[in-house]
Design an enzyme around this catalytic site. Structure first.
Site, short mmCIF file in Angstrom:
data_model
loop_
_atom_site.label_atom_id
_atom_site.label_comp_id
_atom_site.label_asym_id
_atom_site.label_seq_id
_atom_site.Cartn_x
_atom_site.Cartn_y
_atom_site.Cartn_z
N ASP A 23 47.85 35.90 38.75
CA ASP A 23 47.72 36.18 40.17
C ASP A 23 48.25 35.03 41.03
O ASP A 23 48.55 33.95 40.53
CB ASP A 23 46.25 36.46 40.52
N ASP A 76 31.44 36.68 41.01
CA ASP A 76 31.09 38.09 41.24
C ASP A 76 31.58 38.99 40.10
O ASP A 76 31.61 40.21 40.23
CB ASP A 76 31.67 38.58 42.59
N HIS A 106 34.65 39.09 38.74
CA HIS A 106 36.05 39.53 38.73
C HIS A 106 36.85 38.84 37.64
O HIS A 106 36.53 37.73 37.24
CB HIS A 106 36.72 39.33 40.11
N GLU A 119 38.74 42.27 42.33
CA GLU A 119 37.42 42.10 42.94
C GLU A 119 36.54 43.33 42.70
O GLU A 119 37.06 44.40 42.35
CB GLU A 119 37.61 41.91 44.46
C1 F6R Z 1 42.69 32.78 38.49
C2 F6R Z 1 41.89 33.95 38.13
C3 F6R Z 1 40.48 34.07 38.59
C4 F6R Z 1 39.63 32.92 38.10
C5 F6R Z 1 38.19 33.06 38.58
C6 F6R Z 1 37.34 31.88 38.20
O1 F6R Z 1 44.00 32.89 37.98
O2 F6R Z 1 42.41 34.81 37.49
O3 F6R Z 1 39.94 35.28 38.13
O4 F6R Z 1 39.66 32.89 36.71
O5 F6R Z 1 38.17 33.21 39.98
O6 F6R Z 1 37.80 30.73 38.83
P1 F6R Z 1 37.23 29.29 38.44
O7 F6R Z 1 37.67 29.03 37.05
O8 F6R Z 1 37.88 28.35 39.41
O9 F6R Z 1 35.76 29.38 38.58
#
Ligand code: F6R
Length: 328
Positions: A67, A143, A145, A150
């Site tokens: 992403d 959450d 995701h 989301e």
């Molecule tokens: C980022 C991604 C997101 C993160 C998630 C957790 O490329 O795909 O799904 O893995 O938001 O983020 P952190 O590791 O910063 O808690």
């Protein structure tokens, strides 16, 4: 699903790095799916260490990132070193340290694409052309995701533009406002992201979860029902899926006595309204794009949206941000 619980985030990174090493030993031309965020940093550090010790060779590896932030991958007003794009993250934390062919073999969605829809279609085609993802690395949002899929995202979704929910805006506060020097109203509201359906097509998937903040999401992933409200739960259907968690995240499993991912009614209601407004904003931005709006024009539209959210204290955003400000 296999669940591995280790002592700390370093051990999680090392364990995941060994899986990558096995993958590359089996097939040096592997296609790896990459995540950003704080969770995979120990993994990237370990992979760099192995590369420096000549235990790993990335010269034939292809990577696809999950992403990127739409529009505000780059804050044109700020020093480029402070931009919070995932592109910069990958360069600083991984690509510049290894012998991967950059940029030929490092695919990442472009946050400044003039045509997001076409760009997403092309990305899907590029994954297919590369032979599909052999090993996908994931983190998980608080959450629940994966990628930026989301709550409420279709479990068969493909690469597309997705608005970031409230909880994610608040989660992003530290990176953008505290570290990046952004104003809250300049933060990105949208991402371009692989869909849950895209992620599910990877041949092998590992998901890393570390720290207490991931407890609820981990519990919902491992023990909860499959639901688009916690998009990671789709992985319960994946044939080759391993969760690697540290003890802190795993302790959160006690929280399942409460209903997984329970939220109060008010927050849920405002979430729906927020999503509708964000979708409307995106349609307006697309219409403006077609009429020749510049990136700055689009960012101004986005800024107005966040200013309104703040002014109306939508979903109690002011209190949520105040709490973030007080955190060290
Ligand atoms: C980022 C991604 C997101 C993160 C998630 C957790 O490329 O795909 O799904 O893995 O938001 O983020 P952190 O590791 O910063 O808690």
């Amino acid at each position: 699903m296999r669940v591995v619980i280790l002592d700390n985030k370093q051990a999680v990174g090392e364990y995941a790095a060994n899986i990558v090493e096995e993958q590359l030993a089996e097939n040096p031309d592997s296609v790896l799916g990459k995540a950003t965020g704080s969770t995979p940093i120990p993994l990237y550090q370990e992979l760099i260490r192995k590369y420096e010790k000549k235990e790993l060779d990335f010269s034939r590896v292809i990577t696809f990132n999950l992403d990127e932030y739409l529009l505000l991958g780059l804050n044109l007003k700020l020093d480029a070193k402070k931009d919070q794009s995932y592109h910069r993250f990958m360069w600083e934390n991984f690509w510049q340290h290894i012998n991967i062919k950059y940029p030929e073999n490092t695919y990442i969605l472009n946050g400044l694409t003039p045509n997001p829809e076409r760009h997403c279609e092309l990305y899907e085609k590029q994954i297919v052309k590369a032979g599909g993802i052999d090993l996908q690395i994931l983190g998980i949002g608080s959450d629940g995701h994966i990628a930026f899929d989301e709550p409420g995202s279709s479990l068969s979704s493909r690469t597309r533009v997705k608005y970031l929910l409230f909880s994610t805006l608040v989660d992003n506060y530290d990176a953008f406002v505290k570290e990046g020097g952004y104003d809250f109203t300049d933060m990105p509201v949208f991402s371009i992201t692989e869909g849950v359906g895209t992620v599910m097509e990877a041949k092998k998937v590992i998901l890393l979860a570390t720290g207490r903040g991931k407890g609820k999401a981990l519990a919902a992933l491992v023990e909860g029902p499959v639901t688009s409200q916690v998009t990671a739960t789709a992985l319960q259907y994946h044939r080759n899926f391993t969760v690697i968690a540290d003890k802190e995240a795993a302790e959160g499993k006690e929280l399942t006595q409460e209903k997984p991912m329970k939220r109060d009614g008010l927050r849920d209601l405002s979430r729906h309204q927020y999503a509708m407004r964000a979708e409307k904003l995106y349609s307006q931005m697309q219409a403006a794009r077609i009429k020749g709006a510049t990136i700055d024009d689009l960012k101004t539209m986005q800024k107005k949206f966040l200013e309104e959210i703040l002014a109306k204290n939508f979903g109690g955003i002011q209190e949520l941000l105040e709490a973030k400000q007080k955190e060290k």
